[in-house]
Write a protein that holds these residues in place. Structure first.
Motif, PDB file in Angstrom:
ATOM      1  N   LYS A  12       0.662  -1.247  -0.022  1.00  0.00           N
ATOM      2  CA  LYS A  12      -0.004  -0.093   0.004  1.00  0.00           C
ATOM      3  C   LYS A  12       0.795   1.299   0.027  1.00  0.00           C
ATOM      4  CE  LYS A  12      -3.708   2.205   2.490  1.00  0.00           C
ATOM      5  NZ  LYS A  12      -4.566   2.152   3.520  1.00  0.00           N
ATOM      6  N   ASN A  13       1.732   1.464   1.104  1.00  0.00           N
ATOM      7  CA  ASN A  13       2.636   2.803   1.217  1.00  0.00           C
ATOM      8  C   ASN A  13       3.486   2.904  -0.085  1.00  0.00           C
ATOM      9  OD1 ASN A  13       0.940   3.455   3.318  1.00  0.00           O
ATOM     10  ND2 ASN A  13       2.514   2.436   4.654  1.00  0.00           N
ATOM     11  N   GLN A  38      -8.660  -2.215  -4.871  1.00  0.00           N
ATOM     12  CA  GLN A  38      -7.971  -1.724  -3.732  1.00  0.00           C
ATOM     13  C   GLN A  38      -7.438  -0.167  -4.111  1.00  0.00           C
ATOM     14  OE1 GLN A  38      -8.712  -2.877  -0.791  1.00  0.00           O
ATOM     15  NE2 GLN A  38      -9.910  -4.180  -2.011  1.00  0.00           N
ATOM     16  N   GLN A  41      -9.181   3.085  -3.922  1.00  0.00           N
ATOM     17  CA  GLN A  41      -9.246   3.273  -2.563  1.00  0.00           C
ATOM     18  C   GLN A  41      -8.021   3.841  -1.915  1.00  0.00           C
ATOM     19  OE1 GLN A  41     -12.121   0.975  -0.324  1.00  0.00           O
ATOM     20  NE2 GLN A  41     -11.823  -0.694  -1.866  1.00  0.00           N
ATOM     21  N   TYR A  42      -6.728   3.253  -2.172  1.00  0.00           N
ATOM     22  CA  TYR A  42      -5.762   3.682  -1.467  1.00  0.00           C
ATOM     23  C   TYR A  42      -5.398   5.122  -2.096  1.00  0.00           C
ATOM     24  CZ  TYR A  42      -4.641  -1.155  -0.725  1.00  0.00           C
ATOM     25  OH  TYR A  42      -4.430  -2.607  -0.166  1.00  0.00           O
ATOM     26  N   TYR A  44      -7.507   7.179  -3.064  1.00  0.00           N
ATOM     27  CA  TYR A  44      -8.671   8.100  -2.411  1.00  0.00           C
ATOM     28  C   TYR A  44      -8.134   8.608  -0.932  1.00  0.00           C
ATOM     29  CZ  TYR A  44     -13.070   9.326  -0.371  1.00  0.00           C
ATOM     30  OH  TYR A  44     -14.099   9.985   0.358  1.00  0.00           O
ATOM     31  N   GLU A  45      -7.769   7.477  -0.241  1.00  0.00           N
ATOM     32  CA  GLU A  45      -7.335   7.940   1.077  1.00  0.00           C
ATOM     33  C   GLU A  45      -6.111   8.882   1.314  1.00  0.00           C
ATOM     34  OE1 GLU A  45      -6.485   4.294   3.399  1.00  0.00           O
ATOM     35  OE2 GLU A  45      -8.128   3.529   2.480  1.00  0.00           O
ATOM     36  N   ALA A  46      -5.298   8.674   0.194  1.00  0.00           N
ATOM     37  CA  ALA A  46      -4.139   9.537   0.108  1.00  0.00           C
ATOM     38  C   ALA A  46      -4.261  10.835  -0.180  1.00  0.00           C
ATOM     39  CB  ALA A  46      -2.830   8.601  -0.551  1.00  0.00           C
ATOM     40  N   GLY A  47      -5.497  11.091  -0.666  1.00  0.00           N
ATOM     41  CA  GLY A  47      -5.858  12.589  -1.106  1.00  0.00           C
ATOM     42  C   GLY A  47      -5.587  12.952  -2.340  1.00  0.00           C
ATOM     43  N   MET A  75     -16.279   0.749   0.783  1.00  0.00           N
ATOM     44  CA  MET A  75     -16.224   2.289   1.331  1.00  0.00           C
ATOM     45  C   MET A  75     -17.338   2.537   2.278  1.00  0.00           C
ATOM     46  SD  MET A  75     -14.266   3.971  -1.654  1.00  0.00           S
ATOM     47  CE  MET A  75     -14.269   5.659  -1.243  1.00  0.00           C
ATOM     48  N   GLU A  82     -20.011   8.738  -3.388  1.00  0.00           N
ATOM     49  CA  GLU A  82     -18.353   8.739  -3.763  1.00  0.00           C
ATOM     50  C   GLU A  82     -18.141   7.819  -4.784  1.00  0.00           C
ATOM     51  OE1 GLU A  82     -19.820   8.860  -0.789  1.00  0.00           O
ATOM     52  OE2 GLU A  82     -18.914  10.332   0.524  1.00  0.00           O
TER      53      GLU A  82
END
Ligand code: ADP
Ligand code: MG
Length: 669
Positions: A12-13, A38, A41-42, A44-47, A75, A82
């Motif tokens: 992920k990171n 996935q 979504q990653y 999206y979370e990371a902006g 989500m 969204e």
């Protein structure tokens, strides 16, 4: 499967970092590793959606829809907020949608309206290994447009990010194509799959449909002799799948679970079909685990090879065939054909059994079939289908040099020339290859250019109400129910004949119009369909498609330069004459008996398909136009309309006069 258990989760990171640092990135990983559901979504979370949406393309509409549903669920939001999806004729997004799944065709239309794609912060082209025509074109466009830093950063705080995802490891060529961009590989686990060849399908069986019966036999054998674990059967299309499911139901009923099965924990078989045009709520069932003791058996098209992952599959039954749209140069048209899959496709299919533990794959074909009939790789769609629509899109984007466009795999030059010739015949480009006003209107419709041409002709004469329903009906599948069993078939035939009588003329296009109008004006349209052996679901889609086409047309008619013409012929012939404007490239003349000869320069011998209302009326006909062809041992024309030579007389020279080299000279400038 729990999202935290997917192989992609551990990356992920690193993945977020890689997207941050690169404007182009390739992500490769086995099917089922979590790329499609996935990664968006990653990001999206990371902006990454701060100043634009995340758009994810899929070559197949079912994949776009089901994946969007899944992600909305993960989500915890309702679909359309969204997370949303858009496929041809079906838009499930709102202004608050930031993660948008769509078909590659939809994104291509968006590029037309806004070449800088300024609504997006990230574009993810998914399933690139499938080599669909539209994805290949998008790759070339993104490479071309975004090598210009000005466009790439237009309206955004960071330049547009492009992520290209692929399930196969052959990413070197792709990386070179995308200016040597980095490749991020998701390490995955795969378990061994043992493959067994069969005896049923050999080289001489290419034209038979015995493979349907054989996969049923093999699947039942797996069910009764193998340990617990679900079965995935690969077949070719809706009709074959429904037939196989019926047979499976019939035979599974007779199993005595006290004696006939090897694994005593197995107490039943759940049979589920999976194909593109299936209702969405039915598709959801595919992913649910079966009840305890029940073995699930999914009978699917190629969609289950890479686009969708079903957990729990341990056994594969591979028919060895796939339905593919190919440009048939013998008849000069696109034809949906059943062909042997490639060896790489067969390996991909087998791999679906080894995702969570060791699996088995049962191929119904012989090793001889594998050696002699199956090619090493699948030919990319761009090298085997008609390019007319995409070439028009490219031209409308201001890309005149369609021959030297950066194609990931170059189509043969004669295919490009053939597309240019067709566009000229439809008045979409002029003699020098430049887009005409009509061409700019045509590109707005998500239809075959010929059908669009006929529709625009009708609109310019003020009779769009005749053509809009027909265009809609030709855009949905399977209108008429053909039950198969002789008695029911007889009943259906009678009802269909009555509809032909109601139409008042022998003309399959007019028949479609009659069905559309009769159903629409009925008080209880679904009951009307049932009574007339018409697929209600297809009609419902046709109603929605018609509304959307009407909206596009209304928008275009507000343009000041929308063409207006007058008609000085016989009013009752208006409909058929409009059709001729778009279908004169598909014209045939009866030569002898029931045989027709196409007049497009190919001079192919064709027959009227038994599904046409003109079948067995051949001897009363002379000139006809047709919508499409089907090739078996013969070439059949389908959706046929009789015409008069006068109506195409002035158009026919266009089929021959055009100098393709002149047309493409602009392309080479
Ligand atoms: P990839 O794109 O790498 O092939 P996906 O993101 O499609 O992988 O799939 C990851 C996991 O999500 C798989 O285990 C799959 O079974 C699950 N999954 C995907 N779509 C659905 C769905 N509609 N319902 C239930 N599970 C799903
Ligand atoms: Mg995927």
């Amino acid at each position: 499967m729990d999202a935290k258990k997917l192989p992609i989760y551990h990356q992920k990171n690193k993945l977020i970092q890689a997207v941050r640092e690169n404007s182009f990135l390739i992500v490769s990983g086995e099917t089922g590793s979590g790329k499609t559901t996935q990664l968006p979504q990653y990001l999206y979370e990371a902006g990454f959606c701060k100043d634009g949406k995340i758009g994810i393309t899929q070559p197949r509409r079912v994949a776009a829809i089901t994946v969007a549903q899944r992600v909305a669920q993960e989500m915890h939001c309702s679909l359309g907020l969204e997370v949303g999806y858009q496929v041809r004729f079906d838009d499930f997004t709102t202004p608050s949608t930031v993660v948008k799944y769509m078909t590659d065709g939809c994104l291509l239309r968006e590029v037309l309206a806004d070449p800088a794609l300024s609504a997006y912060g990230v574009i993810i082209l998914d399933e690139v290994h499938e080599r669909s025509l539209n994805t290949d074109i998008l790759l070339g466009l993104l490479k071309k447009v975004f090598s210009n830093p000005h466009t790439a950063s237009k309206g955004r705080s960071f330049p547009l990010k492009v992520v290209v995802m692929s399930a196969t490891m052959e990413t070197d060529k792709l990386s070179v194509f995308l200016n040597n961009c980095p490749v991020f590989t998701i390490p995955g686990r795969v378990y061994p799959v043992t493959c067994k060849f069969g005896q049923a399908v050999g080289p001489k069986d290419l034209e038979s449909t015995a493979y349907v019966k054989e996969v049923v036999k093999v699947a039942l054998n797996v069910h009764t002799t193998e340990m617990a674990g679900d079965i995935l059967v690969f077949l070719t299309g809706q009709v074959e799948i429904e037939r196989a499911c019926d047979l499976l139901f019939e035979k599974a009923e007779c199993i005595d679970y006290r004696y006939d099965v090897y694994d005593r924990t197995v107490e039943g078989l759940l049979i589920l079909p999976l194909y593109g045009s299936m209702p969405t709520d039915q598709q959801k069932q595919i992913f649910q685990p079966p009840p305890p003791g029940i073995r699930k058996c999914v009978v699917a098209t190629n969609i289950a090879a890479t686009s969708l992952t079903i957990d729990g599959i341990k056994y594969i039954v591979d028919s060895g065939f796939v339905k593919q749209l190919n440009h048939n140069s013998r008849v000069g048209l696109d034809v949906l054909e059943v062909v042997p899959i490639s060896k790489s496709e067969a390996r991909q299919r087998a791999g679906r059994a080894g995702r969570t533990s060791a699996g088995k794959c049962f191929r119904i074909y012989t090793t001889e079939f594998w050696e002699k009939c199956m090619p090493e790789y699948t030919v990319p769609e761009i090298q085997r289908s008609s390019l007319t629509a995409v070439i028009l899109t490219l031209k409308c984007l201001g890309i005149h040099d369609v021959i030297r466009f950066p194609y990931l795999a170059c189509p043969e030059e004669r295919f490009i020339l053939e597309a240019l010739k067709q566009l000229y015949q439809f008045d979409a480009i002029d003699r020098r290859g430049k887009v005409t006003k009509l061409g700019e209107l045509m590109v707005e419709f998500p239809l075959h250019p010929g059908l669009t041409r006929a529709l625009l002709k009708a609109a310019s004469l003020g009779c769009q109400d005749l053509l809009l329903p027909v265009a809609a009906m030709l855009s949905v599948e399977n209108i008429f129910i053909r039950p198969g069993q002789p008695e029911k078939q007889k009943e259906a035939d009678q009802k269909h004949k009555a509809l032909v009588a109601k139409t008042g003329s022998m003309n399959d296009f007019a028949l479609l119009l009659t069905v559309f109008q009769s159903c629409k004006s009925s008080d209880r349209p679904s009951a009307w369909c049932k009574d007339n052996w018409i697929h209600w679901r297809a009609l419902k889609s046709a109603f929605s498609v018609e509304t959307q086409l009407r909206e596009i047309l209304l928008r275009l008619q507000q343009r000041r330069d929308f063409p207006v013409e007058t008609f000085d012929g016989n009013k009752s012939e208006l409909f058929r004459q409009c059709l001729c404007t778009g279908y004169f490239t598909n014209v045939a003349r009866r030569s002898v008996g029931k045989v027709f000869c196409t007049m497009d320069g190919h001079g192919s011998m064709v027959h009227i398909h038994p599904s046409s209302s003109l079948f067995e009326q051949e001897t009363e006909l002379n000139w006809v136009i047709f919508h499409d062809v089907m090739v078996t041992s013969r070439v059949y024309i389908r959706t046929v309309c009789p015409i008069r030579y006068d109506w195409v007389k002035d158009l026919l020279p266009k089929l021959h006069e055009v100098d393709v080299y002149e047309l493409s000279s602009v392309a080479r400038e």
